[in-house]
Write an enzyme that holds these catalytic residues in place. Structure first.
Site, PDB file in Angstrom:
ATOM      1  CB  CYS A 294     -13.074  58.447  52.462  1.00 37.55           C
ATOM      2  SG  CYS A 294     -11.894  59.267  53.367  1.00 37.55           S
TER       3      CYS A 294
ATOM      4  CE  LYS B 193       2.197  51.020  97.063  1.00 40.08           C
ATOM      5  NZ  LYS B 193       0.947  52.009  97.015  1.00 40.08           N
TER       6      LYS B 193
ATOM      7  NE  ARG C 206     -29.901  59.843  75.127  1.00 37.42           N
ATOM      8  CZ  ARG C 206     -30.355  58.841  74.243  1.00 37.42           C
ATOM      9  NH1 ARG C 206     -31.914  59.099  74.207  1.00 37.42           N
ATOM     10  NH2 ARG C 206     -29.857  58.209  73.390  1.00 37.42           N
TER      11      ARG C 206
ATOM     12  CB  CYS D 235     -13.767  63.425  52.877  1.00 36.43           C
ATOM     13  SG  CYS D 235     -13.610  62.219  51.465  1.00 36.43           S
TER      14      CYS D 235
ATOM     15  CE  LYS E 157       6.736  49.734  88.547  1.00 35.58           C
ATOM     16  NZ  LYS E 157       6.630  50.460  87.357  1.00 35.58           N
TER      17      LYS E 157
ATOM     18  CB  SER F 214      11.988  55.586  92.038  1.00 33.30           C
ATOM     19  OG  SER F 214      13.172  55.328  92.836  1.00 33.30           O
TER      20      SER F 214
END
Length: 694
Positions: free
Chosen positions: A427, A312, A62, A430, A140, A109
């Site tokens: 609803c 990697k 806030r 609405c 990944k 890739s």
């Protein structure tokens, strides 16, 4: 500046325990405003870094919102907007198209496999080439890979991966993502090009899909599709409204490079670049395989989608020696997870409101593979079936596809909740009361409900309505979202300039739609009754009602005051007659109908046929005819015994095509070997059967 600076509070009051009771703008000089703006920008950037990069905020949400709103106010009142300002996150003017930009370094890739043997072969190739190495193991991510370029600390551009060598410049969209810093922090390199993964968090994805379903829009299939569709939006303000985030995971190029990938990742948060906390460094391939197995078990607990792990080589020197192929780097390998199959978890339940007001509960699922298709939602059908299966949010369920098309929840495999899901009493669109009718539930808001309104406009303009070919589901959604349609009647107040201001609309498409709408002001009575979307009243029933009543006024009077009269009409019994009565008894529906009647005058019909010369034949009309309107042509052939329908099928005998015919109907006619008649040929056909147009 960082919170590590002990004098930070003295220099900038908005860093710790910031005030939110601001002095009136009118009391500030321009010099004061400039100083406040600079302090607020600096503080907000630092709060962003703490929140996104370090997950360690020091102020409440806030308070942050109050600071952000104050900055927006000062920039607006003193005209101090700047491209580097955090307020640029709210978006900007829509783009016409994206520019294509070459990457700083190739974004290749990653070679991948789901087999452990292939992972070990990767390790053997690496060790044969460079000896023993350490590996960095990372999730990944299943998102959208992008290049982020910073020059002197400032975000210069953000580019999609594209073909790996060049992609789309989506910088303005990227600026709206909270975890993408506009300006780097700390002792950053003069030049830095990063590879990052933009994604939509699972909880944000489910919330966004829920909103789309409740608005009557098609939900996204999975978070990756949602992300890809969002990042390529031409309107940055749309991107700003959607819950995107980013992880930075590779340095593509930099003026200062570290010796190892691990060292690079450790420095990135210092610059304000968010990294993933599941990254680990292992000594060998066995450690990498173990990492993959542990992450697979933790997969469902993560708030982002992953489909494997990336292994990697840590050393940059070893990476350079290993090099790359034309498609992928030789120093990285992706160990893929097996696809989820059939069993998944219900993350949420959204309630879709249909054209007739029926409430349909939809299970929002953690995406799962069902028969080779990724499924992220499934029908729960109705409250009775939910109770019978004891289904609720948090349950693990088995999903099937009915007829290999519609996904549904077959059974609960494991309860993760208590009890079963209960439909809301009001609803979700609405807030009107919900009424139950046997196993089904309905919103009582009628056409005053936005969800029913959108679908009602689509139905009014659709094949079973007035057949306005330029107004499909996508166009209706666009016009409603733009505020141009707040009721069905607003169709008749559309203006060319307003249409041309919308994306995708040109002179011809706008003109065609306006002509279609203008031609619909005096529709055949049957078409108009059908177009209102009265439950249980389709084109066939509407035609019988039109023949019985002769005028809309007579039909409405019978519906409101004497529904028993309608029970004797073909295709109309007690249930349909009562449904028609209830439709007009709704104040919301009556108001919408009254609004449409201010623009539309349904034609009266003759109650007796002229002849049966065309009995047994079915016509479909498209485009504008010269000698008579399309509606008049439909009435003419029906008066002589033929059927006039709105869509082409194998039962259609002739498609009559006037000026500017619809491409869809012509394509359907060719697919079903239906003869296409131009107006002259149509006149000749009528003449051959003894029907005179004069």
């Amino acid at each position: 500046m960082s919170f590590a600076d002990e004098n930070a509070d003295e220099d900038n009051p908005y860093l710790r325990n910031p005030p939110t009771d601001f002095e009136p703008v009118a009391e500030l000089s321009e010099g004061d405003a400039r100083q406040r703006v600079e302090q607020l920008r600096e503080a907000i950037r630092e709060h962003d870094r703490r929140y996104y990069a370090e997950s360690d905020p020091v102020i409440a949400d806030r308070t942050y919102d109050a600071l952000f709103a104050r900055l927006e106010e000062l920039e607006r009142e003193f005209e101090l907007a700047h491209p580097d300002s955090p307020t640029r996150r709210v978006g900007g003017e829509p783009l016409e198209e994206f520019d294509t930009v070459e990457h700083v370094a190739p974004m290749l890739s990653i070679d991948n496999s789901g087999a452990e043997t292939d992972v070990r072969e990767f390790d053997e190739r690496v060790r044969r080439a460079v000896g023993d190495v350490r590996y960095v193991c990372e999730p990944k991510f299943d998102g959208v890979s992008m290049e982020f370029v910073y020059d002197e600390g400032r975000l210069e551009r953000a580019v999609t991966r594209g073909d790996g060598h060049e992609g789309d410049d989506v910088t303005r969209n990227a600026r709206t993502i909270g975890s993408v810093p506009q300006h780097l922090h700390g002792d950053y390199p003069e030049f830095l090009a990063m590879r990052g993964e933009v994604y939509m968090p699972k909880d944000g994805f489910q919330a966004h899909n829920r909103e789309r379903i409740e608005r009557g829009e098609e939900p996204f299939a999975n978070p990756r599709n949602a992300t890809a569709g969002t990042i390529r939006q031409l309107d940055p303000s749309v991107v700003a409204e959607r819950p995107l985030a980013v992880f930075f995971f590779d340095v593509l190029e930099a003026s200062e490079l570290e010796d190892t990938h691990r060292a690079e990742l450790e420095r990135l948060p210092e610059f304000g670049l968010r990294t993933n906390d599941r990254v680990e460094v292992v000594d060998d391939i066995d450690g990498a395989i173990d990492y993959r197995d542990r992450l697979l078990e933790a997969r469902d607990d993560l708030d982002y989608e992953i489909d494997g792990v990336v292994i990697k080589v840590d050393s940059r020197d070893a990476r350079e020696e290993l090099g790359r192929t034309a498609r992928h780097d030789r120093w990285a390998f992706a160990y893929k997870f097996p696809a989820r199959a059939e069993v998944t978890t219900i993350a949420d339940v959204a309630v879709q409101v249909g054209r007739t007001g029926r409430l349909t509960p939809v299970a929002l699922l953690e995406p799962v593979d069902v028969g080779g298709v990724t499924v992220s939602r499934a029908s729960l059908h109705n409250p009775e079936e939910i109770a019978a299966k004891n289904v609720n949010v948090g349950d693990t369920v088995r999903v099937q596809r009915a007829g290999d098309v519609i996904p549904y929840v077959e059974e609960v495999v494991e309860k993760g909740s208590e009890g079963h899901y209960e439909l809301p009493d009001r609803c979700p669109v609405c807030d009107s009361p919900v009424e139950r009718d046997g196993p089904m539930a309905f919103c009582t808001g009628g056409l005053g409900c936005d969800a029913q309104l959108r679908r009602s406009i689509e139905y009014y303009a659709g094949d079973d309505g007035l057949d306005l070919e330029g107004l499909g589901e996508k166009s209706v959604r666009q016009l409603v979202d733009a505020g141009l349609l707040e009721s069905v009647a607003d169709l008749y107040d559309l203006e060319r300039a307003a249409l041309l201001a919308l994306e995708g609309w040109g002179e011809q498409s706008a003109e065609n739609l306006l002509e279609e709408i203008e031609d619909s002001r005096e529709p055949p009575l049957a078409d108009f009754i059908s177009a209102l979307g009265i439950p249980l009243v389709g084109p066939t029933t509407a035609r019988e009602l039109a023949r019985e009543c002769g005028s809309f006024e007579a039909f409405r009077e019978a519906a409101e005051t004497d529904p028993v009269r309608l029970e004797g009409v073909d295709d109309v019994g007690e249930t349909v007659a009562e449904t028609i009565h209830e439709f007009f008894a709704s104040e919301a529906n009556a108001a919408v109908v009254d609004g449409v009647l201010e623009h539309v005058s349904p034609r009266t019909v003759e109650t007796a046929a002229t002849g049966d010369e065309l009995a047994g034949t079915t016509f479909v009309f498209t485009g504008s005819l010269d000698e008579l309107t399309r509606d008049e042509a439909q009435e003419l052939v029906e008066a002589h015994g033929a059927n006039a329908t709105s869509s082409v099928s194998g039962n259609t005998d002739f498609l009559v095509a006037g000026t500017n015919p619809g491409a869809t109907k012509q394509a359907d006619a060719r697919d079903n070997d239906v003869p296409i008649l131009e107006e002259d040929a149509f006149r000749s056909l009528l003449a051959e059967t003894g029907i005179d147009l004069e």
